[in-house]
Design a protein around this motif. Structure first.
Motif, PDB file in Angstrom:
ATOM      1  N   ASN A   1       0.705  -1.201   0.016  1.00 52.12           N
ATOM      2  CA  ASN A   1       0.071   0.060   0.090  1.00 52.12           C
ATOM      3  C   ASN A   1       0.781   1.258  -0.003  1.00 52.12           C
ATOM      4  N   ARG A   2       0.738   1.769  -1.211  1.00 53.91           N
ATOM      5  CA  ARG A   2       1.744   3.309  -1.183  1.00 53.91           C
ATOM      6  C   ARG A   2       0.608   4.469  -1.332  1.00 53.91           C
ATOM      7  N   TYR A   3       0.111   4.940  -0.089  1.00 52.53           N
ATOM      8  CA  TYR A   3      -0.478   6.252   0.123  1.00 52.53           C
ATOM      9  C   TYR A   3      -2.075   5.594  -0.728  1.00 52.53           C
ATOM     10  N   SER A   4      -2.276   4.685  -0.202  1.00 56.27           N
ATOM     11  CA  SER A   4      -3.728   4.068  -0.789  1.00 56.27           C
ATOM     12  C   SER A   4      -3.819   3.419  -2.215  1.00 56.27           C
ATOM     13  N   THR A   5      -2.560   3.434  -2.850  1.00 58.23           N
ATOM     14  CA  THR A   5      -2.464   2.906  -4.058  1.00 58.23           C
ATOM     15  C   THR A   5      -1.744   1.603  -4.096  1.00 58.23           C
ATOM     16  N   PRO A   6      -2.419   0.373  -4.829  1.00 62.81           N
ATOM     17  CA  PRO A   6      -1.620  -0.704  -4.691  1.00 62.81           C
ATOM     18  C   PRO A   6      -0.313  -0.763  -5.508  1.00 62.81           C
ATOM     19  N   TYR A   7       0.631  -1.549  -5.105  1.00 64.85           N
ATOM     20  CA  TYR A   7       1.820  -1.595  -5.729  1.00 64.85           C
ATOM     21  C   TYR A   7       2.185  -2.955  -5.849  1.00 64.85           C
ATOM     22  N   ALA A   8       2.618  -3.800  -6.916  1.00 62.67           N
ATOM     23  CA  ALA A   8       3.014  -4.958  -6.923  1.00 62.67           C
ATOM     24  C   ALA A   8       4.360  -5.146  -6.436  1.00 62.67           C
ATOM     25  N   LEU A   9       4.840  -5.906  -5.304  1.00 62.06           N
ATOM     26  CA  LEU A   9       6.077  -6.305  -4.788  1.00 62.06           C
ATOM     27  C   LEU A   9       6.901  -7.239  -5.364  1.00 62.06           C
ATOM     28  N   ILE A  10       8.093  -6.789  -5.682  1.00 59.77           N
ATOM     29  CA  ILE A  10       8.951  -7.966  -6.422  1.00 59.77           C
ATOM     30  C   ILE A  10      10.425  -8.149  -5.470  1.00 59.77           C
ATOM     31  N   ASP A  11      10.519  -9.312  -5.173  1.00 62.42           N
ATOM     32  CA  ASP A  11      11.838  -9.660  -4.431  1.00 62.42           C
ATOM     33  C   ASP A  11      12.970 -10.184  -5.641  1.00 62.42           C
ATOM     34  N   VAL A  12      13.637  -9.329  -5.618  1.00 60.87           N
ATOM     35  CA  VAL A  12      15.226  -9.751  -6.654  1.00 60.87           C
ATOM     36  C   VAL A  12      15.785 -10.622  -6.113  1.00 60.87           C
ATOM     37  N   GLY A  13      15.924 -10.913  -5.018  1.00 57.11           N
ATOM     38  CA  GLY A  13      16.923 -11.833  -4.555  1.00 57.11           C
ATOM     39  C   GLY A  13      16.320 -13.214  -4.966  1.00 57.11           C
ATOM     40  N   LEU A  14      14.864 -13.456  -4.636  1.00 59.35           N
ATOM     41  CA  LEU A  14      14.258 -14.570  -5.257  1.00 59.35           C
ATOM     42  C   LEU A  14      14.409 -14.745  -6.693  1.00 59.35           C
ATOM     43  N   LEU A  15      14.055 -13.627  -7.223  1.00 59.17           N
ATOM     44  CA  LEU A  15      14.186 -13.663  -8.913  1.00 59.17           C
ATOM     45  C   LEU A  15      15.322 -14.160  -9.351  1.00 59.17           C
ATOM     46  N   LEU A  16      16.466 -13.897  -8.481  1.00 59.59           N
ATOM     47  CA  LEU A  16      17.899 -14.131  -9.041  1.00 59.59           C
ATOM     48  C   LEU A  16      18.219 -15.444  -8.392  1.00 59.59           C
ATOM     49  N   GLY A  17      17.335 -16.102  -7.824  1.00 62.54           N
ATOM     50  CA  GLY A  17      17.691 -17.455  -7.040  1.00 62.54           C
ATOM     51  C   GLY A  17      18.739 -17.283  -6.040  1.00 62.54           C
ATOM     52  N   ARG A  18      18.729 -16.314  -5.415  1.00 60.23           N
ATOM     53  CA  ARG A  18      19.637 -16.005  -4.243  1.00 60.23           C
ATOM     54  C   ARG A  18      19.085 -15.975  -2.853  1.00 60.23           C
ATOM     55  N   GLY A  19      17.980 -16.372  -2.882  1.00 64.22           N
ATOM     56  CA  GLY A  19      17.308 -16.415  -1.441  1.00 64.22           C
ATOM     57  C   GLY A  19      16.507 -15.097  -1.174  1.00 64.22           C
ATOM     58  N   ALA A  20      15.831 -15.194  -0.309  1.00 65.96           N
ATOM     59  CA  ALA A  20      14.609 -14.063  -0.185  1.00 65.96           C
ATOM     60  C   ALA A  20      15.394 -12.783   0.526  1.00 65.96           C
ATOM     61  N   THR A  21      14.772 -11.703   0.126  1.00 66.20           N
ATOM     62  CA  THR A  21      15.444 -10.557   0.679  1.00 66.20           C
ATOM     63  C   THR A  21      14.643 -10.014   1.918  1.00 66.20           C
ATOM     64  N   LEU A  22      15.590  -9.519   2.882  1.00 66.40           N
ATOM     65  CA  LEU A  22      14.964  -9.099   4.312  1.00 66.40           C
ATOM     66  C   LEU A  22      13.884  -7.940   3.880  1.00 66.40           C
ATOM     67  N   ARG A  23      12.965  -8.231   4.619  1.00 64.70           N
ATOM     68  CA  ARG A  23      11.954  -7.101   4.394  1.00 64.70           C
ATOM     69  C   ARG A  23      12.110  -5.951   5.423  1.00 64.70           C
ATOM     70  N   SER A  24      12.799  -5.016   4.599  1.00 63.38           N
ATOM     71  CA  SER A  24      13.555  -3.961   5.371  1.00 63.38           C
ATOM     72  C   SER A  24      13.185  -2.732   4.706  1.00 63.38           C
ATOM     73  N   LYS A  25      13.452  -2.468   3.383  1.00 67.09           N
ATOM     74  CA  LYS A  25      13.001  -1.312   2.712  1.00 67.09           C
ATOM     75  C   LYS A  25      12.387  -1.725   1.346  1.00 67.09           C
TER      76      LYS A  25
END
Lengths: 156, 164
Positions: free
Chosen positions: B66-90
Motif C-alpha cells: 500500500n503506497r498512499y492507498s494505491t496498490p503496488y506489486a512487490l518484487i523480490d529480486v533476491g528470489l528472482l535471481l535465485g539468491r534467496g529471499a530479501t530481508l523485508r527492510s526497505k
C-alpha cells in the motif's frame, strides 16, 4: 456498487474480499472446515451437486472454520454450469468464507485498478483493490474467480 | 508506513538519461550484493511495512503493498535471481508513470553518474528466460562491482509469469 465484504481468512494482516451483491443468490450458514480449495458434492441422484470454493485456501489467508457460504447466482459460473449441465444436473456454486463482515457501497473512485503487471490472466478475477485502516479489500468477479479456481484444480 | 520515513530520491532535473549517454544510478544492496537502478525510474525509497499476498503469483512476487492507498506489486529480486529471499527492510518504489511496482532492498548506498563507456554490457540470449536476463550491465563503484538491473525486463517477466 454494493458488495458483501468478507474476511478472506486469519493472517497477520487483514485481507477482505468484496463480492458484488448482484451476483449473490443467498447467504447460508456452513460451519465446517475446508477439505480442499474446491469441493464437489454429489447430488441425491448421484449426479453433480453443489460445488464449494474455499476462499481462505485459495487466497493463502490461513485455514480454520468457514462459517458462511455465499451462494452465487448460477449465471455467475459459466464453466461450472456447463460442466454440471453436461452431467444432467446444475449445482450451485458456493464461496466459503470465515465471516461476512458487512454490506457496503463503494464507488468506482474508491477502488484502484491492479498494477499493470498483475492485470494478466492469473489475476483476472480481481476487479479492483481498496485500502483502509482495516487492511486491503480485493473486489472479485465471482464468475472469473470460480472459473480460475476450477482451472487450478483441473489436472494438467 | 509513516510518510516521513520516505526518502525522496528524485530531483526534477534528473528525469532523463545523461546527455553524454550516461545514466544516474541508485546503488543499493540485497544480501551484500550491489545492484543499481536508473534513478530516473524511482519514485521513492520507503521502509517496508506490510505485504498482502495474492494467489497465483510466482514466488518472487510476495504480493501487494500500500503506497498512499494505491496498490503496488512487490518484487523480490533476491528470489528472482535465485539468491534467496530479501530481508523485508526497505522498498524501492518505481514512479507510478513507469509501473506500479516496488522492489525489496536492504540498504541504499549511493547515487552516482555512470558514463556509457563505464558500463560493461551483459550479453543477452535471444528469447532466453535465464536469471541473468534481468541484469543489463555492470559497473565499478568504490572498487566493487555493481549489477545494473534491467527494470524493463524484470517487469516484462513479472507480467508474463504473474499472468500465466
Amino acid at each position: 456498487m454494493r458488495f458483501f465484504v468478507c474476511a478472506a481468512g486469519t493472517v497477520d494482516r487483514a485481507v477482505y474480499l468484496g463480492i458484488p451483491v448482484e451476483a449473490v443468490e443467498a447467504l447460508m450458514v456452513y460451519g465446517g472446515e475446508a477439505r480442499g480449495a474446491v469441493l464437489r458434492e454429489r447430488g441425491a441422484d448421484g449426479s453433480g451437486g453443489d460445488t464449494y470454493f474455499s476462499l481462505p485456501r485459495f487466497f493463502h489467508a490461513g485455514e480454520g472454520i468457514l462459517r458462511y457460504g455465499i451462494i452465487l447466482k448460477n449465471r455467475d459460473s459459466r464453466a461450472a454450469h456447463d460442466s454440471a449441465a453436461a452431467r444432467g444436473s446444475v449445482g450451485r456454486n458456493i464461496l466459503l468464507v470465515p465471516v461476512v463482515e458487512r454490506e457496503a457501497d463503494f464507488s468506482d473512485g474508491e477502488i484502484h485498478r491492479l498494477p499493470g503487471i498483475l492485470a494478466g490472466a492469473g489475476a483476472v478475477f480481481i476487479t479492483g483493490i481498496r485500502f483502509d485502516d482495516g487492511g486491503m479489500t480485493l473486489f472479485i468477479d465471482p464468475l472469473l474467480l470460480v472459473e480460475t479456481m476450477l482451472k487450478q484444480e483441473a489436472p494438467v | 508506513m509513516r510518510e516521513s520515513d520516505d526518502r525522496s530520491l528524485m530531483g526534477e532535473g534528473s528525469s532523463s538519461p545523461d546527455a553524454r549517454g550516461g545514466e544516474n544510478y541508485l546503488i543499493f544492496t540485497i544480501s551484500d550484493i550491489l545492484y543499481g537502478f536508473p534513478s530516473r525510474l524511482i519514485g521513492e525509497v520507503a521502509i517496508f511495512d506490510a505485504v498482502y499476498p495474492l494467489p497465483l503469483l510466482p514466488e518472487y512476487m510476495p504480493g501487494i503493498i500500500n503506497r498512499y492507498s494505491t496498490p503496488y506489486a512487490l518484487i523480490d529480486v533476491g528470489l528472482l535471481l535465485g539468491r534467496g529471499a530479501t530481508l523485508r527492510s526497505k522498498v524501492l518504489v518505481l514512479k507510478e508513470a513507469v509501473e506500479r511496482a516496488a522492489f525489496l532492498i536492504d540498504d541504499v548506498l549511493d547515487m552516482v553518474d555512470v558514463a556509457e563507456g563505464e558500463l560493461l554490457r551483459v550479453e543477452q540470449e535471444a528469447g532466453g528466460a535465464d536469471r541473468a536476463d534481468v541484469i543489463a550491465a555492470s559497473f565499478s563503484w568504490n572498487k566493487q562491482d555493481v549489477l545494473a538491473l534491467d527494470v524493463g525486463r524484470i517487469l516484462e517477466r513479472a507480467a508474463r509469469e504473474a499472468g500465466s
